[in-house]
Design a protein around this motif. Structure first.
Motif, mmCIF file in Angstrom:
data_model
loop_
_atom_site.group_PDB
_atom_site.id
_atom_site.type_symbol
_atom_site.label_atom_id
_atom_site.label_comp_id
_atom_site.label_asym_id
_atom_site.label_seq_id
_atom_site.Cartn_x
_atom_site.Cartn_y
_atom_site.Cartn_z
ATOM 1 N N THR A 95 0.797 -1.406 -0.174
ATOM 2 C CA THR A 95 0.012 0.399 -0.484
ATOM 3 C C THR A 95 0.846 1.093 0.200
ATOM 4 N N LEU A 96 0.354 2.077 -1.241
ATOM 5 C CA LEU A 96 1.326 3.435 -1.140
ATOM 6 C C LEU A 96 0.037 4.203 -1.167
ATOM 7 N N PHE A 145 -4.523 6.930 -3.454
ATOM 8 C CA PHE A 145 -4.107 5.584 -2.921
ATOM 9 C C PHE A 145 -3.751 4.723 -4.747
ATOM 10 N N GLY A 146 -2.446 3.781 -3.841
ATOM 11 C CA GLY A 146 -3.030 2.734 -4.846
ATOM 12 C C GLY A 146 -1.954 1.213 -4.148
ATOM 13 N N THR A 147 -2.253 -0.013 -5.652
ATOM 14 C CA THR A 147 -1.437 -0.847 -4.364
ATOM 15 C C THR A 147 -0.256 -0.915 -5.911
ATOM 16 N N ILE A 148 0.870 -1.142 -5.820
ATOM 17 C CA ILE A 148 1.908 -1.622 -6.654
ATOM 18 C C ILE A 148 1.399 -1.013 -8.489
ATOM 19 N N LEU A 160 -8.478 6.740 -4.560
ATOM 20 C CA LEU A 160 -9.029 5.510 -4.857
ATOM 21 C C LEU A 160 -9.491 5.550 -6.578
ATOM 22 N N PRO A 161 -7.977 4.356 -7.191
ATOM 23 C CA PRO A 161 -8.031 4.375 -7.971
ATOM 24 C C PRO A 161 -9.397 4.207 -8.971
ATOM 25 N N ARG A 162 -9.459 4.275 -10.295
ATOM 26 C CA ARG A 162 -10.464 3.837 -11.379
ATOM 27 C C ARG A 162 -9.983 1.946 -11.327
ATOM 28 N N VAL A 163 -11.197 1.734 -10.997
ATOM 29 C CA VAL A 163 -11.143 0.047 -11.401
ATOM 30 C C VAL A 163 -11.474 -0.816 -12.641
ATOM 31 N N ARG A 164 -10.808 -1.212 -12.813
ATOM 32 C CA ARG A 164 -10.958 -1.637 -14.436
ATOM 33 C C ARG A 164 -11.038 -3.007 -14.674
ATOM 34 N N SER A 165 -10.927 -3.501 -16.388
ATOM 35 C CA SER A 165 -11.385 -5.212 -16.372
ATOM 36 C C SER A 165 -9.333 -5.631 -15.479
#
Length: 575
Positions: free
Chosen positions: A98-99, A194-197, A249-254
């Motif tokens: 997490t970062l 925020f995001g994961t790697i 939060l980032p946008r969730v994509r496929s």
């Protein structure tokens, strides 16, 4: 790596960034044959600023990606392979790390809080004996669990598929918000991301503060505890529960679509079009696209993922429910059950470092093969309790069934069998949860080079074990997702189109009755390992704490004193 006779025949190429906890790699594949053509690897440092804390430098991670890309391109050029044939790039990454960064400056606001080995003992029993788990968020977890009815750590599982645990991203993000002033201030001033790697890398590679794409895929999102695995989006109620603003939060994509284009370096202009968390990437790389197919990655521990199809299956045996992949914007999501064996390759290390009976993992295989049997010896490596499907914290490791004939070779064989028996127990739990019997197991990871282990696994499961000849299945899965994306379409995900991908199949070589007998003996050994560790303080319990026992002992002492007295009188009289 590529033979010179293949260079002229090369079709479109697809690359993959494989960013793990200890290293970053960049790999380039032939999309027609799935052949690995070249790669480069750079080690990543982990820092431990306090006991129980694990961190990594996001800028070092990003720099390692650029270095791996440049060096791999140099190697391809030396092989006379035109890098302009690279048509897409996929990303696979360590999950849950997490970062938070500043979208205006592009600078990380704190180190990435690292992902390390998942300890089911800590998660299920809320004990804190595992030194490999980042423990800084434990008080955060306890506070969150206290908010639930009945202090139930599974309160959110119906939405997330996960228990409330220090392992997942939401609690790490909550810790950053509560303990790092820079993060708090950036959120208040609407500058935080925020995001994961995967999110960090894609944002940076597609432009960063100059228009970078802030996104993640469904597999990584499903490991945050903020993602609803049914609606396939961030959940407002979950975000409210953790007190996290949805705007960061980032946008969730496929997992397979064009997210953006590379903005710099030798591969500028190439689309980044695939993204999968590492275990999901391995599932795709193993072509486990059918409901009921499963893969097992053998490392320090084992990670088992089983495709459960288009509907999530909630486990009654302590397994996690997660998103396996979503290979296209308009394609359905597929789900998986996930289970972990805590002690796999760690058994080898224990035999080497603690007992000193082997000098290397290769020596273990030779030692075990020299006898070909455990001679009735069973090794249960319950060093910190038993996990799924037992969830028994009182258990401890045991070696039983020893005879005067038993030697270190039999113990080596028993250690390999232990890995296989534990895998079977997880797969039995998956069979019960999913209702679909497994017909073969796909395998990958470092321990699969042990051919004896793979044969034992097939014998104990009574089903074939299939090992691909190309071991880089995690990176391959990311490359497949990238190459198959709409607008790229250079990689077919149909199994018949990958007929040139070779594998080795280990068929069971013992009859089912023998397998079941050995498994039953293992289960008996497991029962013997239970109830070793008790909650009673050692040495503090008085023998007189039980009144009947106290009377019995006092009475026995008086009788003994009386007997000695009478005997003494008798001796005096006779003399």
């Amino acid at each position: 790596m590529a033979a010179s006779s293949h260079r002229i025949m090369l079709g479109p190429l697809v690359a993959a960034i494989d960013q793990g906890t200890s290293s970053t790699r960049f790999l380039v594949f032939n999309s027609t044959t799935a052949e690995l053509l070249s790669h480069h690897q750079v080690e990543i440092k982990q820092s431990f600023p306090k006991e129980g804390w694990v961190e990594e430098d996001p800028k070092e991670i990003l720099q390692s990606v650029y270095e791996c890309m440049e060096r791999t391109c140099e190697k391809l050029t030396q092989l006379n392979i035109d890098i302009s044939n690279i048509k897409a790039i996929g990303v696979t990454n360590q999950r849950e790390t997490t970062l938070v960064w500043d979208k205006e400056t592009g600078e990380p606001l704190y180190n990435a809080i690292g992902k390390v080995l998942f300890c089911f003992y800590c998660t299920v029993f809320e004990k804190h004996k595992c030194i490999w788990l980042d423990l800084r968020t434990q008080s955060t977890v306890e506070r969150l669990i206290n908010k639930t009815p009945g202090r139930n750590k599974n309160h959110l599982k119906h939405k997330t598929g996960l228990p409330i645990s220090t392992y997942f991203s939401a609690v790490k993000l909550r810790w950053l918000m509560d303990n790092v002033n820079e993060v708090h201030e950036a959120i208040v001033s609407h500058r935080a991301m925020f995001g994961t790697i995967d999110s960090w890398l894609i944002w940076c590679l597609t432009g960063g503060k100059s228009g970078g794409v802030h996104c993640t895929d469904v597999t990584n999102a499903s490991r945050t505890m903020l993602f609803n695995i049914h609606t396939m989006d961030w959940d407002p109620e979950l975000c409210k529960y953790f007190g996290i603003p949805m705007e960061i939060l980032p946008r969730v994509r496929s997992s397979s679509e064009i997210y953006g284009l590379m903005k710099s370096g030798a591969l500028s202009g190439i689309p980044i079009s695939g993204c999968l968390g590492d275990q999901s990437a391995a599932l795709v790389g193993q072509m486990c696209f059918q409901d009921g197919q499963a893969k097992n990655t053998y490392g320090t521990g084992c990670f088992l993922l089983r495709n459960t199809g288009a509907k999530p299956v909630m486990s009654d045996h302590g397994l996690l429910t997660t998103v396996a992949y979503k290979l296209g914007r308009d394609k359905p999501a597929c789900y998986a059950l996930e289970g972990s064996v805590a002690i796999a390759g760690a058994v080898v290390r224990w035999l080497q470092d603690n007992l000193g009976i082997i000098g290397s993992s290769e020596e273990l295989e030779k030692l075990a093969a020299s006898v070909g049997t455990s001679y009735g010896c069973y090794f249960v490596p319950a060093f910190s309790g038993l996990y799924a499907p037992y969830w028994e914290p009182s258990a401890r490791g045991i070696i039983c069934g020893l005879t005067q004939f038993t030697n270190k070779s039999h113990l080596a064989f028993a250690a390999l069998e232990a890995v296989c028996f534990q895998t079977r127990e997880i797969l039995d739990a998956m069979n019960q949860d999913s209702g679909i019997p497994l017909t073969q197991l796909q395998v990958d990871g470092g321990m699969t080079s042990n051919r004896l282990l793979m044969q034992l696994q097939a014998d104990i499961l009574c089903i074939p074990v299939v090992k691909p000849s190309m071991p880089e299945t995690t990176a391959l899965g990311a490359a497949m997702a990238a190459g198959a994306a709409e607008g790229v379409s250079v990689w077919s995900l149909s199994p018949e189109d990958l007929s040139e991908v070779t594998s080795e199949k280990f068929e069971p070589q013992i009859n089912p009755e023998e397998s079941e007998f050995r498994y039953a003996r293992w289960k008996k050994a497991v029962q013997k390992s239970m109830n070793w560790e008790t909650t009673e303080p050692v040495g503090e319990t008085s023998i007189f704490s039980s009144v009947p026992l106290g009377f019995y002992i006092m009475g026995s002492m008086l009788m003994l004193i009386g007997a000695k007295y009478i005997a003494g009188q008798f001796l005096i009289f006779t003399f």
